[in-house]
Design an enzyme around this catalytic site. Sequence first.
Site, PDB file in Angstrom:
ATOM      1  N   ARG A   2       0.840  -1.188   0.000  1.00  0.00           N
ATOM      2  CA  ARG A   2       0.000   0.000   0.000  1.00  0.00           C
ATOM      3  C   ARG A   2       0.880   1.244   0.000  1.00  0.00           C
ATOM      4  NH1 ARG A   2      -4.129  -1.043   4.627  1.00  0.00           N
ATOM      5  NH2 ARG A   2      -4.310  -3.193   3.967  1.00  0.00           N
ATOM      6  N   ARG A   6      -3.653   6.853   4.414  1.00  0.00           N
ATOM      7  CA  ARG A   6      -3.949   7.892   5.403  1.00  0.00           C
ATOM      8  C   ARG A   6      -2.757   8.730   5.837  1.00  0.00           C
ATOM      9  NH1 ARG A   6      -7.387   3.537   8.627  1.00  0.00           N
ATOM     10  NH2 ARG A   6      -5.696   2.376   7.655  1.00  0.00           N
ATOM     11  N   ARG A  15     -10.542  11.530   0.976  1.00  0.00           N
ATOM     12  CA  ARG A  15     -11.336  10.593   1.790  1.00  0.00           C
ATOM     13  C   ARG A  15     -12.390  11.306   2.635  1.00  0.00           C
ATOM     14  NH1 ARG A  15     -13.045   7.112   3.476  1.00  0.00           N
ATOM     15  NH2 ARG A  15     -11.927   5.708   4.846  1.00  0.00           N
ATOM     16  N   ASP A  51      -8.679  -2.443  -4.037  1.00  0.00           N
ATOM     17  CA  ASP A  51      -8.500  -3.228  -2.815  1.00  0.00           C
ATOM     18  C   ASP A  51      -8.634  -4.699  -3.172  1.00  0.00           C
ATOM     19  OD1 ASP A  51      -8.371  -2.708   0.334  1.00  0.00           O
ATOM     20  OD2 ASP A  51      -9.485  -4.546  -0.070  1.00  0.00           O
ATOM     21  N   TYR A 128     -10.627 -13.876   4.551  1.00  0.00           N
ATOM     22  CA  TYR A 128     -11.596 -12.788   4.776  1.00  0.00           C
ATOM     23  C   TYR A 128     -13.015 -13.275   4.513  1.00  0.00           C
ATOM     24  CZ  TYR A 128      -8.187  -9.057   5.394  1.00  0.00           C
ATOM     25  OH  TYR A 128      -7.196  -8.249   5.873  1.00  0.00           O
TER      26      TYR A 128
END
Length: 318
Positions: A2, A6, A15, A51, A128
Amino acid sequence: MRQAGRYMPEYRSLRQKHSLLELCHTPELAARVTLQPVERLGVDAAILFADILLPFEPLGLGLSFAAGEGPQINRPIREATQVLDLPRVEPATDLAYVMEAARLAVRALPARVPLIGFAGAPFTLASYAIEGGATRSFTLTKRFMYAEPRAWHELMLRLAELVGAYLAAQARAGARALQLFDSWVGCLSPADYATYVFPHSQRALELARASGVPVIHFGTDTAVFLPEFARAGGDVIGVDWRIPLDVAWERIGPDRAIQGNLDPAALLAPLPDLEQRVRDVLDRAGGRAGHIFNLGHGVLPETPVEALQHVVEWVHGG
Ligand code: CP3
């Protein structure tokens, strides 16, 4: 890894106006975020903004990201029968917005900066899908794997085909390298990796490789089964910081390239300390061809942008 996120003010400001899924679903915005780290940090490649969990939407599992809690899968797989009921997914059409983002990003990037496409590996996706969100113990995943081996292998087979086709579609949309993320595979014993995961990662990597672009096979906590992990495929093996780069390379073999492996937390250290850690990774690579300098995992939200800028400068300076 990534790259966007943030830690970057320009990402945070987007965002504030859009959810993570809105950014992913809107090719113009996804392409814009893809470019942010290239412009801000001067890295040598861009990673597509998307993602690994996006395929869960066409799979009908339901996906949301709750603030501060990470991903949530609204209809997780808990019964063997659910696997056979999963719809067939055609990534090129069902995830067409990702390919459109890739095309827009390629058009906007300087020619010298290649775009890296990516997908989650079958195991990480299955974990997941079964857990329904983040986990430390992977209890539900392992119980399903041990108790329902036929359904497990069917699920992994379907995910491998999906992911292989998804990666190939990203290459057709202009990605010049592809990365398969097996972020959580290190929770398994080497024997379970060999039995329950290896053939499916191998299949996904083989399908991706058929697109003709180099493939990066990334995992964390893979030190003890690196030779087997590398045997599953990948022109480049991505390793984390839990093993020194030179030791990892020896285990992988000299015929493969390696990507890594600075601890993302090193970017929180005082600059002289950070520089020494960067130099240690470079020294262990020893200037050999086939080393891609990278973090061993994603950039932490607490990371100062300046620390990343310094790292890029030091690595480029040699
Ligand atoms: O430049 C880039 O950031 C590329 C885009 C990218 C994202 N996710 C966007 C994102 C990439 C390459 C990923 C991969 C991904 N997503 C992985 C594999 C890599 C890894 O980190 O191990 C995994 C396991 C996921 C699933 C996922 N997505 C998690 C666990 C989280 C929550 C993390 C957290 O800290 O809360 C996400 C959210 C997510 N996906 C963010 C980003 C930039 C976080 C920022 C946000 O909420 O806006």
